[in-house]
Design a protein around this motif. Structure first.
Motif, mmCIF file in Angstrom:
data_model
loop_
_atom_site.group_PDB
_atom_site.id
_atom_site.type_symbol
_atom_site.label_atom_id
_atom_site.label_comp_id
_atom_site.label_asym_id
_atom_site.label_seq_id
_atom_site.Cartn_x
_atom_site.Cartn_y
_atom_site.Cartn_z
ATOM 1 N N THR A 160 0.848 -1.017 -0.094
ATOM 2 C CA THR A 160 -0.032 0.002 -0.086
ATOM 3 C C THR A 160 0.850 1.103 -0.023
ATOM 4 N N ALA A 161 0.472 2.088 -0.918
ATOM 5 C CA ALA A 161 1.265 3.519 -0.945
ATOM 6 C C ALA A 161 0.966 4.173 0.510
ATOM 7 N N ASP A 162 2.099 4.540 0.971
ATOM 8 C CA ASP A 162 2.117 5.222 2.264
ATOM 9 C C ASP A 162 3.367 6.101 2.612
ATOM 10 N N PHE A 163 3.541 6.592 3.698
ATOM 11 C CA PHE A 163 4.797 7.177 4.023
ATOM 12 C C PHE A 163 5.454 7.117 5.309
ATOM 13 N N THR A 164 6.529 7.439 5.765
ATOM 14 C CA THR A 164 7.095 7.234 6.761
ATOM 15 C C THR A 164 7.667 8.651 7.369
ATOM 16 N N MET A 165 7.940 8.583 8.699
ATOM 17 C CA MET A 165 8.083 10.036 9.438
ATOM 18 C C MET A 165 9.408 9.581 10.322
ATOM 19 N N SER A 166 10.330 10.488 10.540
ATOM 20 C CA SER A 166 11.272 10.384 11.532
ATOM 21 C C SER A 166 11.989 11.694 11.950
ATOM 22 N N ALA A 167 12.575 11.616 13.259
ATOM 23 C CA ALA A 167 13.155 12.898 13.401
ATOM 24 C C ALA A 167 14.706 12.700 13.890
ATOM 25 N N GLN A 168 15.575 13.768 13.449
ATOM 26 C CA GLN A 168 16.812 13.754 13.671
ATOM 27 C C GLN A 168 17.140 15.402 14.143
ATOM 28 N N PRO A 169 17.876 15.243 15.197
ATOM 29 C CA PRO A 169 18.071 14.253 16.137
ATOM 30 C C PRO A 169 16.466 13.977 16.844
ATOM 31 N N ASN A 170 16.655 12.964 17.304
ATOM 32 C CA ASN A 170 15.347 12.377 18.213
ATOM 33 C C ASN A 170 15.453 12.695 19.823
ATOM 34 N N SER A 171 16.684 13.302 20.130
ATOM 35 C CA SER A 171 16.891 13.469 21.321
ATOM 36 C C SER A 171 17.659 14.783 21.745
ATOM 37 N N LEU A 172 17.089 15.565 22.447
ATOM 38 C CA LEU A 172 17.691 17.076 22.576
ATOM 39 C C LEU A 172 17.906 17.310 24.096
ATOM 40 N N THR A 173 18.973 18.136 24.371
ATOM 41 C CA THR A 173 19.205 18.686 25.542
ATOM 42 C C THR A 173 18.984 20.445 25.437
ATOM 43 N N ILE A 174 17.916 20.722 26.185
ATOM 44 C CA ILE A 174 17.652 22.273 26.079
ATOM 45 C C ILE A 174 17.993 23.068 27.317
ATOM 46 N N PRO A 175 18.720 24.017 27.428
ATOM 47 C CA PRO A 175 18.856 24.705 28.631
ATOM 48 C C PRO A 175 17.641 25.528 28.746
ATOM 49 N N GLN A 176 17.214 25.519 30.070
ATOM 50 C CA GLN A 176 16.093 26.423 30.636
ATOM 51 C C GLN A 176 16.049 27.758 29.921
ATOM 52 N N GLY A 177 14.808 28.160 29.237
ATOM 53 C CA GLY A 177 14.836 29.485 28.651
ATOM 54 C C GLY A 177 15.353 29.607 27.188
ATOM 55 N N SER A 178 15.703 28.398 26.729
ATOM 56 C CA SER A 178 16.375 28.449 25.486
ATOM 57 C C SER A 178 15.444 27.325 24.274
ATOM 58 N N SER A 179 15.937 27.450 23.138
ATOM 59 C CA SER A 179 15.117 26.594 22.265
ATOM 60 C C SER A 179 15.783 25.377 21.568
ATOM 61 N N GLY A 180 15.228 24.513 20.992
ATOM 62 C CA GLY A 180 16.166 23.466 20.284
ATOM 63 C C GLY A 180 15.131 22.964 19.174
ATOM 64 N N SER A 181 15.937 22.464 18.214
ATOM 65 C CA SER A 181 14.984 22.006 16.993
ATOM 66 C C SER A 181 15.595 20.748 16.338
ATOM 67 N N SER A 182 14.774 20.054 15.764
ATOM 68 C CA SER A 182 15.070 18.870 15.231
ATOM 69 C C SER A 182 14.310 18.841 13.705
ATOM 70 N N ILE A 183 14.727 18.027 12.717
ATOM 71 C CA ILE A 183 14.361 17.963 11.320
ATOM 72 C C ILE A 183 13.570 16.909 11.191
ATOM 73 N N ILE A 184 12.057 16.978 10.795
ATOM 74 C CA ILE A 184 11.176 15.897 10.397
ATOM 75 C C ILE A 184 11.598 15.507 9.025
ATOM 76 N N PHE A 185 11.923 14.187 9.004
ATOM 77 C CA PHE A 185 12.043 13.893 7.724
ATOM 78 C C PHE A 185 10.955 12.787 7.213
ATOM 79 N N LEU A 186 10.398 12.942 6.060
ATOM 80 C CA LEU A 186 9.407 12.448 5.514
ATOM 81 C C LEU A 186 9.510 11.882 4.234
ATOM 82 N N THR A 187 9.285 10.537 4.108
ATOM 83 C CA THR A 187 9.700 9.485 2.955
ATOM 84 C C THR A 187 8.332 8.749 2.144
#
Length: 354
Positions: free
Chosen positions: A33-60
């Protein structure tokens, strides 16, 4: 008792076979069946309080899936200090067996509790739905090795059809050393040159302790104009920082020419006139040269006179003269206005009667 036990075993075996067959068939269909997958890179982050962090969501795309996938970030709680989330873009178009990506950003605040959080970005296309999970830990701000990221300039005015540049500077803090990977928020899906596009070069830099490095963000100004923001992200292990560059697309200086009325009727041996209006746009402030051509060209045909040069905001007169020997009929007069590399034309008609 043995016969009863054997009969019961056979009954259970038959029941298992009956229900197992449809399941196996369903698995074969699902596998194709035609479908798609999703993953996050990185999938684990350490964020100092008051800051921001980001992860790329890949779709295939899988098995030839194609279509739009709508992305939804986690829902933030309403209490003071609750982390908030964004996904950019909120829709990714996948071509058959292709891939796409979006940027998932986590924002924490000084009041955000120090804890580990598990969240997921949801992707939906029709009846298909998948998630990509990200785990992040909010830690107390501390003076450990880190780096900063900045942009100069962080606001750009870019003439349409040209490229503007901003220097992205990364600086080691507290003897940080290592490789920082760089990427940007995605460009629009519509094609260039209509839409603005951008890129970062290089896509990674190496920082030595207490040193710095630079990259260049290039933004092409689409011809359709507009404005927007580009986020440049830097990732190194669990450290993630970003900076925003705003841009506005400006149209280049130009001018317009209009002539009224669009047509005149004149008896042969007489004259008629038209009004020429030249108007500068987007700061245009140069002189404009005027010339004319007449079609068809005939013996004793109409002649024209007009100023050879006019100002950027001017009104002048086009005079059309005929003779007694001018052939009857309709003549097309094209006025050409030129200023440096800019050229515009306007066409009017004159009908000569007896």
């Amino acid at each position: 008792m043995r016969i009863i036990a054997t009969g019961l075993s056979l009954f259970l075996l038959l029941i298992g076979m009956i229900f197992a067959v449809p399941s196996a068939a369903h698995m074969v269909i699902a596998a194709n069946t035609a479908d798609f997958t999703m993953s996050a890179q990185p999938n684990s982050l350490t964020i100092p309080q008051g800051s921001s962090g980001s992860s790329i969501i890949f779709l295939t795309s899988v098995n030839g899936f194609q279509g739009n996938v709508s992305l939804t970030p986690p829902v933030s709680c309403l209490a003071i200090g609750c982390p908030s989330y964004t996904i950019n873009p909120t829709r990714v178009e996948l071509v058959a067996n292709g891939s796409g990506k979006a940027v998932f950003t986590i924002y924490t605040y000084p009041q955000t509790p120090l804890n580990t959080y598990n969240v997921a970005v949801s992707g939906t296309s029709g009846s298909l739905s998948h998630t990509a999970s990200v785990t992040y830990t909010v830690v107390a701000p501390q003076g450990g090795p880190d780096y900063s990221i900045s942009a100069n300039p962080n606001r750009l005015n870019i003439p349409a059809g040209t490229t503007g540049k901003s220097t992205i500077t990364l600086t080691s803090l507290n003897s940080f050393s290592g490789t920082v990977n760089l990427y940007t928020s995605p460009s629009p899906l519509c094609p260039s040159p209509q839409c603005s596009t951008w890129s970062i070069d290089p896509t990674s830099v190496n920082l030595s302790p207490d040193g710095s490095a630079t990259a260049t963000l290039s933004i092409f100004g689409g011809t359709q104009g507009g404005y927007g923001n580009v986020t440049v992200y830097g990732n190194s292990g669990s450290l993630s920082h970003s900076v925003i560059v705003s841009f506005k697309i400006t149209q280049p200086p130009d001018f317009t020419i209009t002539i009224s009325p669009s047509s005149q009727t004149v008896r042969k041996g007489s004259i008629t006139t038209f009004s020429i209006n030249v108007t500068g746009t987007n700061g245009f402030n140069n002189t404009v040269d005027l010339s004319t051509t007449i079609s068809p060209v005939t013996r004793h045909g109409p002649t024209t006179s007009l100023p050879s040069t006019v100002g950027p905001y001017s009104t002048s007169t086009l005079t059309v003269s005929t003779m007694r020997g001018t052939q009857l009929g309709t003549y097309t007069i094209t006025v050409t206005a030129t200023s440096s590399s800019l050229t515009h034309t306007f066409t009017v008609t004159v009908t000569v009667t007896s």
